[in-house]
Scaffold this motif. Structure first.
Motif, mmCIF file in Angstrom:
data_model
loop_
_atom_site.group_PDB
_atom_site.id
_atom_site.type_symbol
_atom_site.label_atom_id
_atom_site.label_comp_id
_atom_site.label_asym_id
_atom_site.label_seq_id
_atom_site.Cartn_x
_atom_site.Cartn_y
_atom_site.Cartn_z
ATOM 1 N N GLY A 272 6.379 20.619 -17.638
ATOM 2 C CA GLY A 272 6.187 21.985 -17.168
ATOM 3 C C GLY A 272 5.473 22.119 -15.845
ATOM 4 N N LEU A 273 5.233 21.014 -15.117
ATOM 5 C CA LEU A 273 4.494 21.111 -13.864
ATOM 6 C C LEU A 273 5.230 21.969 -12.844
ATOM 7 N N HIS A 274 6.563 21.933 -12.846
ATOM 8 C CA HIS A 274 7.340 22.688 -11.858
ATOM 9 C C HIS A 274 7.212 24.197 -12.045
ATOM 10 N N LEU A 275 6.700 24.635 -13.185
ATOM 11 C CA LEU A 275 6.526 26.069 -13.420
ATOM 12 C C LEU A 275 5.324 26.631 -12.668
ATOM 13 N N PHE A 276 4.409 25.762 -12.278
ATOM 14 C CA PHE A 276 3.192 26.195 -11.608
ATOM 15 C C PHE A 276 3.427 26.297 -10.103
ATOM 16 N N GLU A 277 2.747 27.247 -9.483
ATOM 17 C CA GLU A 277 2.769 27.370 -8.030
ATOM 18 C C GLU A 277 1.544 26.635 -7.483
ATOM 19 N N ILE A 278 1.773 25.420 -6.991
ATOM 20 C CA ILE A 278 0.694 24.586 -6.480
ATOM 21 C C ILE A 278 0.686 24.675 -4.963
ATOM 22 N N ARG A 279 -0.459 25.022 -4.400
ATOM 23 C CA ARG A 279 -0.566 25.243 -2.960
ATOM 24 C C ARG A 279 -1.461 24.183 -2.314
ATOM 25 N N SER A 280 -0.933 23.601 -1.244
ATOM 26 C CA SER A 280 -1.665 22.635 -0.417
ATOM 27 C C SER A 280 -2.341 21.548 -1.244
ATOM 28 N N PRO A 281 -1.591 20.848 -2.079
ATOM 29 C CA PRO A 281 -2.223 19.779 -2.869
ATOM 30 C C PRO A 281 -2.559 18.573 -2.000
ATOM 31 N N GLU A 282 -3.658 17.936 -2.302
ATOM 32 C CA GLU A 282 -4.066 16.707 -1.626
ATOM 33 C C GLU A 282 -4.452 15.674 -2.671
ATOM 34 N N ILE A 283 -4.014 14.438 -2.466
ATOM 35 C CA ILE A 283 -4.396 13.332 -3.331
ATOM 36 C C ILE A 283 -5.102 12.317 -2.446
ATOM 37 N N ILE A 284 -6.379 12.180 -2.641
ATOM 38 C CA ILE A 284 -7.216 11.389 -1.743
ATOM 39 C C ILE A 284 -7.737 10.175 -2.494
ATOM 40 N N THR A 285 -7.538 8.995 -1.934
ATOM 41 C CA THR A 285 -8.023 7.782 -2.574
ATOM 42 C C THR A 285 -9.319 7.313 -1.931
ATOM 43 N N THR B 67 0.851 -1.182 0.000
ATOM 44 C CA THR B 67 0.000 0.000 0.000
ATOM 45 C C THR B 67 0.893 1.241 0.000
ATOM 46 N N ILE B 68 0.584 2.170 -0.862
ATOM 47 C CA ILE B 68 1.435 3.344 -1.040
ATOM 48 C C ILE B 68 0.643 4.612 -0.727
ATOM 49 N N GLN B 69 1.253 5.464 0.052
ATOM 50 C CA GLN B 69 0.748 6.817 0.269
ATOM 51 C C GLN B 69 1.639 7.785 -0.495
ATOM 52 N N ALA B 70 1.046 8.866 -0.957
ATOM 53 C CA ALA B 70 1.826 9.814 -1.748
ATOM 54 C C ALA B 70 1.438 11.243 -1.427
ATOM 55 N N ALA B 71 2.365 12.136 -1.695
ATOM 56 C CA ALA B 71 2.121 13.563 -1.525
ATOM 57 C C ALA B 71 2.937 14.301 -2.572
ATOM 58 N N TYR B 72 2.570 15.546 -2.801
ATOM 59 C CA TYR B 72 3.339 16.415 -3.698
ATOM 60 C C TYR B 72 3.705 17.656 -2.905
ATOM 61 N N ALA B 73 5.002 17.826 -2.662
ATOM 62 C CA ALA B 73 5.468 18.960 -1.866
ATOM 63 C C ALA B 73 6.800 19.436 -2.411
ATOM 64 N N GLU B 74 7.007 20.752 -2.349
ATOM 65 C CA GLU B 74 8.240 21.369 -2.843
ATOM 66 C C GLU B 74 8.544 20.912 -4.266
ATOM 67 N N LYS B 75 7.472 20.787 -5.055
ATOM 68 C CA LYS B 75 7.561 20.439 -6.465
ATOM 69 C C LYS B 75 8.185 19.071 -6.692
ATOM 70 N N LYS B 76 7.943 18.158 -5.746
ATOM 71 C CA LYS B 76 8.426 16.791 -5.866
ATOM 72 C C LYS B 76 7.326 15.822 -5.461
ATOM 73 N N LEU B 77 7.275 14.694 -6.159
ATOM 74 C CA LEU B 77 6.364 13.625 -5.788
ATOM 75 C C LEU B 77 7.004 12.798 -4.682
ATOM 76 N N ILE B 78 6.257 12.569 -3.621
ATOM 77 C CA ILE B 78 6.747 11.807 -2.471
ATOM 78 C C ILE B 78 5.881 10.566 -2.309
ATOM 79 N N LEU B 79 6.512 9.376 -2.349
ATOM 80 C CA LEU B 79 5.809 8.107 -2.199
ATOM 81 C C LEU B 79 6.269 7.428 -0.914
ATOM 82 N N HIS B 80 5.320 6.896 -0.165
ATOM 83 C CA HIS B 80 5.643 6.232 1.095
ATOM 84 C C HIS B 80 4.989 4.848 1.128
ATOM 85 N N PRO B 81 5.794 3.764 1.036
ATOM 86 C CA PRO B 81 5.216 2.413 1.051
ATOM 87 C C PRO B 81 4.948 1.940 2.480
#
Length: 505
Positions: free
Chosen positions: A466-479, A397-411
């Motif tokens: 080009g995703l890093h060009l955008f200023e994305i604030r408080s993103p949430e990925i909910i399953t 099972t994997i949890q993920a987040a997007y912060a500081e313009k990086k994808l973070i995966l946590h198994p």
């Protein structure tokens, strides 16, 4: 669980890319059934984007091709007066205010208040009354104007893609003042020609500016669709983002629905059992994406067919995997597997034997995969040897987040079941120490190592779009069961629209 300036495309670009009118497309009695991806933009996002509408309007005025204006009129004592306005150009354009309103199931209304502009050119005129236009005098002119602009954008679907209709466009003139040779005081010549040309000039401005706005609206819609199509494509793997159903236009949000079918060489994707319903998305964030579990499974299948699910580990990384602890069991297992060969003379290869199965659940994204691993050693002075081969079914099972313009995966919650195991130094398989150690090693360091390799790969792929060009604030990925939702607030980089307009216009 998967958790998670300004591009300034303006209302014309982003909003057109999100919605369309359904009249030109047929979606069947159950349109949501083939929906794989949904995008919802709420009113705050539309208002933010509308602040940058000025750039689009300015481009429309600058790019409009104003024709020469000619006319003639009989004047008492003067005879027939003929005139022509040529080389008309726009200068000093400014916009005081821009407002946007979403009309439910109708259109996007954009009100541009107090557009001030100076039109400059050359006035040619004569009094000889000849039937053929023969101008004997020439004088520079400028026209000060103050205009309100109302655009009601109707959207339609053509070949399952967005098409814009901004022909419902109105210009209201508050001021249209003619100056000749820089003289701001009324004179007989100015008084004479103002009445002649004012009405004709208004018609020309409306026609040319509105035509340019309509054209530019579709150009920007195509631009956004092209960006989206490029974002979901990597080499031979791509997603079909053609429209799957009619959009929703509500007072508080816009919503578009896309098929999201995976396209890869001869791989054929079919989808007709979507779980989507508009009630699954809220209105508290600026932007929402809904993604079906089917899409992720299809992407995993395409990646497997494209032979991307292979990993090679050597040197220090290999040493880190096998030296998770300093125990007798660890030393015995390493000795049996590597037979005294150094890590620098060894190679581990991991690959998928079948396409992974992905299940989206409230607790996270569950990935189940049948994996093979092989360790080869290259002892000095001896022939290469396959020291270990194993097949195992791994569920994680994997949890993920997007912060500081990086994808973070946590198994987490990994489960391992061996399907095949062969160690060259123990052909009988009686010694369980290598198997026991490897089970722990895979769980503690092996799976995190694989995931840590995936993180930068996916981040790099998204940044290349080009995703890093955008200023994305408080993103949430909910399953949830069968789908995931990405919700975020955003702003855009400063240069993208300007660069695009400069290249296009």
């Amino acid at each position: 669980m998967l958790h998670a300036g300004t591009m300034r495309l303006g209302t014309f670009g982003i909003l057109l890319a999100l919605v369309h009118a359904s009249a030109a497309c047929e979606f069947g009695p159950f349109p949501y059934s083939v929906t794989g991806i949904v995008c919802r933009m709420t009113k705050p996002a539309a208002l933010l984007l509308n602040q940058e509408t000025a750039q689009v309007i300015q481009a429309a005025f600058r790019n409009a091709k104003f024709p020469n204006i000619t006319g003639e009129r009989s004047m008492r004592f003067l005879g027939k007066v003929a005139y022509g306005l040529t080389n008309i150009q726009v200068n000093n354009l400014s916009i005081e205010q821009s407002e946007v309103e979403l009309k439910e199931n109708d259109a996007i209304d954009i009100a541009i208040k107090n557009v001030t502009a100076v039109f400059k050119g050359t006035l040619n005129y004569g009094y000889d009354g000849a039937w053929l236009l023969h101008l004997s005098h020439s004088i520079d002119f400028e026209i000060e104007s103050s205009i309100d602009l109302q655009i009601n954008i109707k959207l339609k679907c053509q070949e399952d893609q967005v098409a814009a209709d901004a022909s419902d466009c109105y210009l209201a003139f508050h001021k249209l003042t003619l100056h000749l040779q820089g003289d701001k005081e009324p004179g007989w010549l100015k008084q004479l020609f103002t009445d002649f040309i004012a009405f004709t000039l208004k018609l020309v401005l409306k026609s040319e500016v509105c035509e340019e706005i309509s054209s530019l609206a579709q150009v920007l819609a195509d631009f956004i669709q092209g960006l989206a199509a490029n974002f979901v494509q990597d080499e031979d793997i791509r997603l079909d983002i053609s429209l799957a159903s009619a959009p929703l236009i509500k007072a508080n949000y816009l919503e578009s629905h896309h098929k999201g079918l995976v396209q890869y060489k001869n791989y054929s994707d079919v989808f007709s059992d979507s779980l989507f319903s508009p009630s699954l998305l809220s209105e508290s964030r600026m932007l929402y994406f809904w993604v079906s579990e089917h899409i992720l499974n299809s992407l995993a299948s395409a990646a497997f067919l494209d032979e991307r699910l292979t990993l090679t580990i050597v040197g220090e990384k290999l040493q880190e995997l096998f030296e998770i602890e300093d125990t007798e069991a660890q030393r015995r297992a390493v000795q049996m597997i590597f037979q005294g060969t150094s890590y620098n003379d060894s190679v581990a290869k991991v690959w998928s034997l079948a396409h992974p199965q992905i299940s989206l659940q409230p607790e996270g994204t569950v990935v189940k995969s049948l994996v093979a691993a092989e360790i080869s050693i290259f002892p000095p002075g001896r022939k290469p040897l396959m020291a270990l081969y194993m097949e195992k079914e791994i569920t994680v099972t994997i949890q993920a987040a997007y912060a500081e313009k990086k994808l973070i995966l946590h198994p987490l919650d990994s489960r391992i079941e061996f399907k095949a195991f062969k160690c060259t130094s123990d052909p009988s398989g009686n010694d369980q120490s290598p198997r026991n150690f490897l089970q722990k090693m895979i769980s503690v360091t092996g799976i995190p190592e694989v995931v840590s390799r995936i993180e930068p790969t996916l981040t790099s792929l998204m940044n290349s779009k080009g995703l890093h060009l955008f200023e994305i604030r408080s993103p949430e990925i909910i399953t949830k069961k069968g789908y995931l939702i990405v919700q975020l607030d955003f702003s855009f980089p400063d240069h993208l629209l300007l660069d695009f307009l400069q290249k296009t216009l």
